[in-house]
Design a protein around this motif. Structure first.
Motif, PDB file in Angstrom:
ATOM      1  N   ARG A 282      -0.219  -7.384  -3.005  1.00 24.51           N
ATOM      2  CA  ARG A 282      -0.540  -8.141  -1.781  1.00 24.51           C
ATOM      3  C   ARG A 282      -0.944  -9.550  -2.174  1.00 24.51           C
ATOM      4  O   ARG A 282      -1.667  -9.715  -3.142  1.00 24.51           O
TER       5      ARG A 282
ATOM      6  N   THR B 113       0.496   4.328   1.948  1.00 23.55           N
ATOM      7  CA  THR B 113       0.522   5.280   3.066  1.00 23.55           C
ATOM      8  C   THR B 113       1.876   5.238   3.788  1.00 23.55           C
ATOM      9  O   THR B 113       2.423   6.287   4.143  1.00 23.55           O
TER      10      THR B 113
ATOM     11  N   GLY C  31      -6.021  10.271   5.269  1.00 24.95           N
ATOM     12  CA  GLY C  31      -5.991  10.060   3.818  1.00 24.95           C
ATOM     13  C   GLY C  31      -6.860   8.897   3.411  1.00 24.95           C
ATOM     14  O   GLY C  31      -7.550   8.296   4.229  1.00 24.95           O
ATOM     15  N   PHE C  32      -6.816   8.598   2.107  1.00 21.93           N
ATOM     16  CA  PHE C  32      -7.587   7.442   1.613  1.00 21.93           C
ATOM     17  C   PHE C  32      -6.970   6.938   0.319  1.00 21.93           C
ATOM     18  O   PHE C  32      -6.152   7.613  -0.299  1.00 21.93           O
TER      19      PHE C  32
ATOM     20  N   GLU D 107       0.869  -1.177   0.000  1.00 24.03           N
ATOM     21  CA  GLU D 107       0.000   0.000   0.000  1.00 24.03           C
ATOM     22  C   GLU D 107       0.903   1.224   0.000  1.00 24.03           C
ATOM     23  O   GLU D 107       2.137   1.071   0.032  1.00 24.03           O
TER      24      GLU D 107
ATOM     25  N   ARG E 283     -10.883  -1.257   9.626  1.00 25.14           N
ATOM     26  CA  ARG E 283     -10.100  -1.419   8.396  1.00 25.14           C
ATOM     27  C   ARG E 283      -9.060  -2.516   8.591  1.00 25.14           C
ATOM     28  O   ARG E 283      -8.749  -2.891   9.708  1.00 25.14           O
TER      29      ARG E 283
ATOM     30  N   GLU F 115      -2.835  11.760   0.735  1.00 23.68           N
ATOM     31  CA  GLU F 115      -2.468  11.825   2.152  1.00 23.68           C
ATOM     32  C   GLU F 115      -2.349  13.302   2.516  1.00 23.68           C
ATOM     33  O   GLU F 115      -1.688  14.067   1.808  1.00 23.68           O
TER      34      GLU F 115
ATOM     35  N   TYR G 294      -3.085   0.784  11.623  1.00 19.94           N
ATOM     36  CA  TYR G 294      -2.435   2.064  11.923  1.00 19.94           C
ATOM     37  C   TYR G 294      -3.435   3.189  12.162  1.00 19.94           C
ATOM     38  O   TYR G 294      -3.065   4.301  12.490  1.00 19.94           O
ATOM     39  N   TYR G 295      -4.706   2.902  11.993  1.00 14.73           N
ATOM     40  CA  TYR G 295      -5.691   3.982  12.140  1.00 14.73           C
ATOM     41  C   TYR G 295      -5.899   4.380  13.603  1.00 14.73           C
ATOM     42  O   TYR G 295      -5.906   3.531  14.489  1.00 14.73           O
TER      43      TYR G 295
ATOM     44  N   GLN H 289      -3.844   1.705  -7.168  1.00 15.31           N
ATOM     45  CA  GLN H 289      -4.543   2.592  -6.234  1.00 15.31           C
ATOM     46  C   GLN H 289      -4.326   4.043  -6.625  1.00 15.31           C
ATOM     47  O   GLN H 289      -3.247   4.424  -7.076  1.00 15.31           O
TER      48      GLN H 289
HETATM   49  N1  LIG Z   1      -3.367   2.896   2.497  1.00 19.25           N
HETATM   50  C1  LIG Z   1      -4.747   2.572   2.801  1.00 19.25           C
HETATM   51  C2  LIG Z   1      -5.658   3.749   2.521  1.00 19.25           C
HETATM   52  C3  LIG Z   1      -5.261   4.978   3.249  1.00 19.25           C
HETATM   53  C4  LIG Z   1      -4.641   6.057   2.789  1.00 19.25           C
HETATM   54  N2  LIG Z   1      -4.466   6.895   3.829  1.00 19.25           N
HETATM   55  C5  LIG Z   1      -4.984   6.362   4.895  1.00 19.25           C
HETATM   56  N3  LIG Z   1      -5.456   5.177   4.567  1.00 19.25           N
HETATM   57  C6  LIG Z   1      -5.196   1.386   1.970  1.00 19.25           C
HETATM   58  O1  LIG Z   1      -4.454   0.908   1.130  1.00 19.25           O
HETATM   59  O2  LIG Z   1      -6.295   0.921   2.152  1.00 19.25           O
END
Ligand SMILES: N[C@@H](Cc1c[nH]c[nH+]1)C(=O)O
Length: 395
Positions: A113, A85, A314-315, A83, A272, A131, A276-277, A127
């Protein structure tokens, strides 16, 4: 393929994008990049592989089971990023350390993954994400949620919902109950799977007070509009859970100001898959997809493990998932025909090149035949190659 022919395969969980799919992907990515850019986010590109140690920093969770691991020539352990982040947190805490905060960064890239592959879920996937680093207020969370909604709209999605949760709501209920780490993880797993029976069994065995047991078993049912927040409030007395609900109220209020609240509802059972959240978390759902098309949340402690105290939120959106949803909902017009096929009679190549240049200068998508053709053959090629028009240069 004939029985004796050796199969030429690609690795499990990977896929080729054929021209129409690749075109659809690029068009979608351009829309997302434009949207992210217009909210002040700047693109960054980080290496496909990092040291394994970097990718497991600050996540608290052993992601290595899901990672593709490899070795460099000095036998250091590397891994393909699962990922973005963590790599971006690394970047923010190192090379971007001196930049004024907040930092707004975006990315469009592949990640890896180990997954059980199915449509919309591959081991290599793409993706698009953002952020926002250096802001701890609900305004920052509202901004990234607002941007996720605007990006989904820009992608062409219409029928979707962003569900908000808050990890402190659940943590507040589980705190001070003497739960072991294993019990905590089991409860979280039941919440992820929405396994109400398992949840009841696990909490009964946990030694939590009856009030806490009842509250945990109610969590998966706490979803919907504002009334879900009121129901949640009636259920808890602890400070952390109540503060979590206040935080969600504040974020929701701001989404009103963005005019986007109609896309948002609450789901306090959202957990999730990365741990780390530290605050608000969210997932986006749309009909015809059995998993979220986007997800994200606040992660205030990750950068500290790279040496920089800095809150962040972020997302990320799944590109293949968005494409699948758009296709299943009949919203993908990318398969459309290209513009002009230019063909020519023997001796007319120079004229054909000149005409092609003019059309391209006017912005058309043009293919020029490399050989002279009879008109009938040119017409056949125009159709077979998917062009709206034929320009035939003849006598
Ligand atoms: N990195 C997370 C999404 C995310 C970005 N920032 C915070 N969360 C994911 O792959 O699902």
């Amino acid at each position: 393929m004939k029985p004796n022919e050796p199969a030429i395969k690609i690795p499990y969980g990977t896929k080729d994008f054929l021209p129409a799919e690749a075109r659809g992907k690029r068009v979608l990515e351009e829309k997302l990049a434009t949207q992210f850019g217009s909210w002040g986010y700047e693109e960054v590109v980080t290496p496909t592989m990092e040291y394994l140690q970097t990718l497991t920093t600050g996540t608290g969770l052993d992601l290595s089971e899901q990672m593709f691991v490899l070795f460099d020539r000095s036998n250091r352990i590397l891994a393909l990023r699962p990922e973005m982040t963590i790599p971006i947190a690394r970047l923010a805490a190192t090379r971007l350390r001196e930049k004024p905060l907040p930092l707004r960064l975006f990315y469009l890239t592949n990640v890896f993954r180990h997954e059980e592959a199915q449509a919309g879920r591959q081991c290599e996937f793409h993706q698009a994400g953002v952020e926002l680093m250096g802001a701890s207020e609900p305004s920052a969370d509202a901004e990234v949620i607002g941007l996720a909604i605007s990006a989904a709209l820009a992608a062409g999605l219409r029928d979707f919902r962003i569900c908000l949760g808050q990890v402190d709501f659940i943590n507040g209920i589980m705190a001070d109950g003497g739960l072991s780490e294993q019990e905590r993880q089991e409860i979280k797993q039941c919440l992820v799977k929405r396994d109400l029976v398992g949840l009841e069994r696990t909490t009964k065995l946990s030694g939590l007070t009856n009030e806490k047991q009842a509250a945990i078993c109610q969590i998966p049912l706490l979803s919907g509009g504002r009334e879900a927040l009121s129901a949640a409030r009636d259920l808890v007395t602890n400070f952390a859970s109540r503060a979590a609900l206040d935080n969600l109220e504040a974020i929701f209020e701001l989404l009103h100001a963005y005019g986007l609240q109609q896309y948002v509802s609450f789901d306090l059972g959202i957990i999730r898959d990365f741990d780390y959240y530290t605050g608000m978390v969210f997932e986006g759902y749309t009909p015809g997809l059995g998993f979220p098309f986007c997800g994200g949340g606040r992660y205030d402690r990750m950068l500290a493990s790279f040496g920089l105290e800095c809150p962040a939120t972020g997302f990320a959106m799944g590109i293949e998932r968005l494409l699948l949803a758009l296709n299943r909902q009949g919203l993908n017009q990318q398969e459309g025909m290209r513009d002009v096929y230019v063909s020519w009679q023997e001796g007319k190549l120079l004229e054909a090149i000149a005409a092609t240049r003019r059309l391209r200068e006017d912005g058309a998508v043009v293919e020029l035949s490399p050989i002279a053709e009879l008109r009938a053959k040119a017409e056949q090629n125009q159709r077979q190659r998917g062009f709206r028009e034929l320009l035939y240069i003849g006598e």
